[in-house]
Motif scaffolding. Structure first.
Motif, PDB file in Angstrom:
ATOM      1  N   SER A  53       5.059  58.695  58.927  1.00  0.00           N
ATOM      2  CA  SER A  53       4.801  58.351  60.318  1.00  0.00           C
ATOM      3  C   SER A  53       5.911  58.863  61.234  1.00  0.00           C
ATOM      4  CB  SER A  53       4.655  56.839  60.464  1.00  0.00           C
ATOM      5  OG  SER A  53       5.846  56.192  60.088  1.00  0.00           O
ATOM      6  N   VAL A  54       6.998  59.388  60.652  1.00  0.00           N
ATOM      7  CA  VAL A  54       8.111  59.904  61.438  1.00  0.00           C
ATOM      8  C   VAL A  54       8.552  61.243  60.853  1.00  0.00           C
ATOM      9  CG1 VAL A  54      10.484  59.494  62.160  1.00  0.00           C
ATOM     10  CG2 VAL A  54       8.926  57.576  61.961  1.00  0.00           C
ATOM     11  N   LYS A  77       6.295  61.011  65.967  1.00  0.00           N
ATOM     12  CA  LYS A  77       6.013  59.769  65.260  1.00  0.00           C
ATOM     13  C   LYS A  77       4.777  59.118  65.832  1.00  0.00           C
ATOM     14  CE  LYS A  77       8.878  56.905  68.262  1.00  0.00           C
ATOM     15  NZ  LYS A  77       7.840  56.010  68.691  1.00  0.00           N
ATOM     16  N   ASP A  78       4.318  58.062  65.168  1.00  0.00           N
ATOM     17  CA  ASP A  78       3.261  57.236  65.736  1.00  0.00           C
ATOM     18  C   ASP A  78       3.830  56.504  66.942  1.00  0.00           C
ATOM     19  OD1 ASP A  78       1.585  58.029  63.693  1.00  0.00           O
ATOM     20  OD2 ASP A  78       2.041  56.289  62.435  1.00  0.00           O
ATOM     21  N   ARG A  79       2.970  56.196  67.898  1.00  0.00           N
ATOM     22  CA  ARG A  79       3.429  55.582  69.146  1.00  0.00           C
ATOM     23  C   ARG A  79       4.139  54.243  68.911  1.00  0.00           C
ATOM     24  NH1 ARG A  79       2.901  56.769  74.178  1.00  0.00           N
ATOM     25  NH2 ARG A  79       1.386  58.404  73.890  1.00  0.00           N
ATOM     26  N   ASP A  80       3.696  53.474  67.948  1.00  0.00           N
ATOM     27  CA  ASP A  80       4.280  52.152  67.721  1.00  0.00           C
ATOM     28  C   ASP A  80       5.359  52.151  66.632  1.00  0.00           C
ATOM     29  OD1 ASP A  80       2.452  52.731  65.781  1.00  0.00           O
ATOM     30  OD2 ASP A  80       1.699  50.692  65.586  1.00  0.00           O
ATOM     31  N   ALA A  81       5.699  53.305  66.085  1.00  0.00           N
ATOM     32  CA  ALA A  81       6.680  53.378  64.987  1.00  0.00           C
ATOM     33  C   ALA A  81       8.108  53.328  65.523  1.00  0.00           C
ATOM     34  CB  ALA A  81       6.486  54.653  64.182  1.00  0.00           C
ATOM     35  N   THR A  82       8.981  52.734  64.722  1.00  0.00           N
ATOM     36  CA  THR A  82      10.417  52.769  64.972  1.00  0.00           C
ATOM     37  C   THR A  82      11.064  53.442  63.774  1.00  0.00           C
ATOM     38  OG1 THR A  82      10.790  50.635  63.934  1.00  0.00           O
ATOM     39  CG2 THR A  82      10.361  50.632  66.302  1.00  0.00           C
ATOM     40  N   GLY A  83      12.277  53.933  63.951  1.00  0.00           N
ATOM     41  CA  GLY A  83      12.909  54.585  62.807  1.00  0.00           C
ATOM     42  C   GLY A  83      14.271  55.150  63.116  1.00  0.00           C
ATOM     43  N   THR A  84      14.762  55.919  62.157  1.00  0.00           N
ATOM     44  CA  THR A  84      16.095  56.502  62.234  1.00  0.00           C
ATOM     45  C   THR A  84      16.066  57.920  61.670  1.00  0.00           C
ATOM     46  OG1 THR A  84      17.053  54.328  61.848  1.00  0.00           O
ATOM     47  CG2 THR A  84      18.497  56.200  61.516  1.00  0.00           C
ATOM     48  N   CYS A  85      16.745  58.835  62.339  1.00  0.00           N
ATOM     49  CA  CYS A  85      16.963  60.179  61.818  1.00  0.00           C
ATOM     50  C   CYS A  85      18.466  60.350  61.580  1.00  0.00           C
ATOM     51  CB  CYS A  85      16.481  61.247  62.793  1.00  0.00           C
ATOM     52  SG  CYS A  85      14.701  61.365  62.925  1.00  0.00           S
ATOM     53  N   ARG A 103      18.737  56.271  66.245  1.00  0.00           N
ATOM     54  CA  ARG A 103      17.669  55.279  66.167  1.00  0.00           C
ATOM     55  C   ARG A 103      16.746  55.422  67.368  1.00  0.00           C
ATOM     56  NH1 ARG A 103      21.802  53.244  63.503  1.00  0.00           N
ATOM     57  NH2 ARG A 103      21.549  51.795  61.796  1.00  0.00           N
ATOM     58  N   PHE A 104      15.479  55.137  67.153  1.00  0.00           N
ATOM     59  CA  PHE A 104      14.506  55.182  68.244  1.00  0.00           C
ATOM     60  C   PHE A 104      13.495  54.066  68.036  1.00  0.00           C
ATOM     61  CE2 PHE A 104      13.833  58.384  65.022  1.00  0.00           C
ATOM     62  CZ  PHE A 104      12.594  58.036  64.513  1.00  0.00           C
ATOM     63  N   GLY A 105      12.932  53.627  69.139  1.00  0.00           N
ATOM     64  CA  GLY A 105      11.998  52.510  69.110  1.00  0.00           C
ATOM     65  C   GLY A 105      10.578  52.943  69.438  1.00  0.00           C
ATOM     66  N   PRO A 106       9.685  51.971  69.567  1.00  0.00           N
ATOM     67  CA  PRO A 106       8.289  52.280  69.880  1.00  0.00           C
ATOM     68  C   PRO A 106       8.133  52.725  71.330  1.00  0.00           C
ATOM     69  CG  PRO A 106       8.622  49.912  69.836  1.00  0.00           C
ATOM     70  CD  PRO A 106       9.914  50.541  69.412  1.00  0.00           C
ATOM     71  N   GLY A 107       7.022  53.295  71.641  1.00  0.00           N
ATOM     72  CA  GLY A 107       6.746  53.686  73.023  1.00  0.00           C
ATOM     73  C   GLY A 107       6.210  55.098  73.138  1.00  0.00           C
ATOM     74  N   LEU A 129      19.179  65.453  57.782  1.00  0.00           N
ATOM     75  CA  LEU A 129      19.011  64.994  56.400  1.00  0.00           C
ATOM     76  C   LEU A 129      17.642  64.358  56.189  1.00  0.00           C
ATOM     77  CD1 LEU A 129      22.501  63.480  55.602  1.00  0.00           C
ATOM     78  CD2 LEU A 129      21.570  65.673  54.940  1.00  0.00           C
ATOM     79  N   GLY A 130      17.079  63.760  57.229  1.00  0.00           N
ATOM     80  CA  GLY A 130      15.762  63.170  57.100  1.00  0.00           C
ATOM     81  C   GLY A 130      15.547  62.078  58.128  1.00  0.00           C
ATOM     82  N   CYS A 131      14.281  61.677  58.248  1.00  0.00           N
ATOM     83  CA  CYS A 131      13.897  60.612  59.151  1.00  0.00           C
ATOM     84  C   CYS A 131      13.122  59.566  58.360  1.00  0.00           C
ATOM     85  CB  CYS A 131      13.023  61.142  60.279  1.00  0.00           C
ATOM     86  SG  CYS A 131      13.866  62.297  61.381  1.00  0.00           S
ATOM     87  N   THR A 132      13.380  58.305  58.661  1.00  0.00           N
ATOM     88  CA  THR A 132      12.680  57.211  58.004  1.00  0.00           C
ATOM     89  C   THR A 132      12.117  56.284  59.054  1.00  0.00           C
ATOM     90  OG1 THR A 132      14.716  55.916  57.851  1.00  0.00           O
ATOM     91  CG2 THR A 132      14.163  57.277  55.969  1.00  0.00           C
ATOM     92  N   SER A 133      11.016  55.651  58.740  1.00  0.00           N
ATOM     93  CA  SER A 133      10.425  54.692  59.665  1.00  0.00           C
ATOM     94  C   SER A 133      10.873  53.285  59.295  1.00  0.00           C
ATOM     95  CB  SER A 133       8.894  54.795  59.625  1.00  0.00           C
ATOM     96  OG  SER A 133       8.432  54.488  58.334  1.00  0.00           O
ATOM     97  N   GLY A 134      10.838  52.422  60.282  1.00  0.00           N
ATOM     98  CA  GLY A 134      11.163  51.020  60.010  1.00  0.00           C
ATOM     99  C   GLY A 134      12.426  50.560  60.611  1.00  0.00           C
TER     100      GLY A 134
END
Length: 134
Positions: A53-54, A77-85, A103-107, A129-134
């Motif tokens: 999703s990210v 990303k998905d509009r409602d997803a949060t995560g970190t790259c 870090r980024f939030g939803p929106g 290195l990568g991006c993860t959701s959550g």
């Protein structure tokens, strides 16, 4: 007088019936294992492409000083997803000289921003290195 043979020469006209049934069993096992392998590859491929999703990409980077690098980061990303790259800067020797988690939030579904990564010495490259959701 000629001698008439009643039996076929052994091995001349294929395998006996017992060998054919063993071959059929091996073919069935091979077909089942092959189908299972295709399903497994399809499952991993689906989750690799659709399941993320990210995702992020470094558009460009620029060394602004001996202790900082500016990175143009684009995240989809998905509009409602949060995560970190996670970004990492490397020196000419290949040693890691800087790391930053963004870090980024939803929106929004696409984030395009310039990030400054502080370094301990002059960096020659920066990688995602990568991006993860959550």
């Amino acid at each position: 007088m000629a001698v008439v043979r009643e039996d076929l020469p052994p091995g001349r006209y294929g395998r006996p019936a017992a060998g054919r049934s063993a071959d059929r069993g091996l073919r069935i096992v091979a077909a089942v294992l092959g189908a299972a392998l295709l399903v497994l590859i399809g499952w991993f491929g689906y989750h690799y492409v659709v399941g993320q999703s990210v995702s992020g990409e470094i558009i460009k980077f620029k060394r602004v000083s001996a202790t900082a690098v500016e990175v143009h980061l684009e995240v989809r990303k998905d509009r409602d997803a949060t995560g970190t790259c996670t970004l990492r800067s490397l020196a000419e020797s290949g040693a890691e000289v800087g790391r930053k988690d963004v870090r980024f939030g939803p929106g929004e579904s696409r984030i395009d921003q310039i990030v400054t990564v502080r370094t301990t010495e002059s960096a020659t490259s920066t990688e995602l290195l990568g991006c993860t959701s959550g």
